[in-house]
Design a protein around this motif. Structure first.
Motif, short mmCIF file in Angstrom:
data_model
loop_
_atom_site.label_atom_id
_atom_site.label_comp_id
_atom_site.label_asym_id
_atom_site.label_seq_id
_atom_site.Cartn_x
_atom_site.Cartn_y
_atom_site.Cartn_z
N GLY A 54 0.83 -1.20 0.00
CA GLY A 54 0.00 0.00 0.00
C GLY A 54 0.87 1.25 0.00
N ASN A 55 0.70 2.07 0.99
CA ASN A 55 1.45 3.32 1.05
C ASN A 55 2.66 3.20 2.00
OD1 ASN A 55 0.48 3.68 3.71
ND2 ASN A 55 -1.32 4.74 2.97
N LYS A 56 3.39 4.27 2.11
CA LYS A 56 4.62 4.29 2.91
C LYS A 56 4.33 4.02 4.39
CE LYS A 56 8.23 7.64 3.93
NZ LYS A 56 8.79 8.94 3.52
N GLU A 57 3.27 4.58 4.90
CA GLU A 57 2.93 4.38 6.31
C GLU A 57 2.58 2.91 6.59
OE1 GLU A 57 0.01 6.11 9.78
OE2 GLU A 57 0.58 7.42 8.13
N GLU A 58 1.86 2.29 5.67
CA GLU A 58 1.53 0.86 5.82
C GLU A 58 2.80 0.00 5.75
OE1 GLU A 58 -1.36 -0.77 6.65
OE2 GLU A 58 -2.02 1.26 7.11
N LEU A 59 3.73 0.39 4.89
CA LEU A 59 5.00 -0.34 4.80
C LEU A 59 5.78 -0.19 6.10
CD1 LEU A 59 7.17 -1.95 3.36
CD2 LEU A 59 7.87 0.16 2.18
#
Length: 162
Positions: A54-59
């Motif tokens: 998904g996005n950077k925060e999810e990573l």
């Protein structure tokens, strides 16, 4: 057979992305790390990183959460009803110090998380839940040792947290 190979390839790519992200987030910090850098480091396309996480925060959350599952198994591996409570506590402490001394990169991520716990509240909650499990099990070890008259009396929960 081909489907299994494809699944394994995807899992290997995800693992590569996760390792690259953990290292880059730890070295550079969250804000200074880009998804493009992670993709390049992992030798995958930028789109793959987004598809997998998904996005950077999810990573970033995955970088905290996935290793924590494995680490919790290691950290929670001790006996709450040993023959010698002092020996079990001594072994437990030594094992934990030795283990933590090998986790420099991951510990840097945890420091970032702790310093920005409101920003990364979901990941912080997960770490906190694992910490509570560890504290609960250590508390049980202490209570059992106190009941067996092998450990000094005191507030087991506060002793465990200490």
């Amino acid at each position: 057979m081909a489907n299994e190979i494809k699944k394994r390839t995807i899992e290997m790519k995800k693992e590569s992305v996760l390792k690259a992200a953990i290292r880059l987030f730890a070295e550079k910090n969250y804000d200074a790390t880009t998804m493009a850098e992670i993709a390049k480091e992992a030798n995958v396309s930028f789109g793959s990183v987004s598809i997998y996480f998904g996005n950077k925060e999810e990573l970033f959350k995955a970088c905290i959460e996935q290793p924590l599952e494995e680490f919790s198994k290691i950290l929670l591996h001790f006996d709450t009803t040993p023959v010698s409570y002092r020996d079990e506590i001594q072994t437990f402490i030594l094992k934990h110090f030795e283990w933590f001394s090998t986790q420099n990169v991951y510990l840097r991520l945890l420091v970032q998380l702790t310093g920005q716990y409101e920003r990364f509240s979901e990941a912080f909650k997960i770490v906190n839940e694992h910490t509570e499990k560890l504290n609960d099990k250590v508390s049980q070890l202490i209570v059992n040792g106190q009941q067996a008259n092998q450990l000094a009396k005191g507030n087991a929960e506060k002793i465990a947290i200490s």
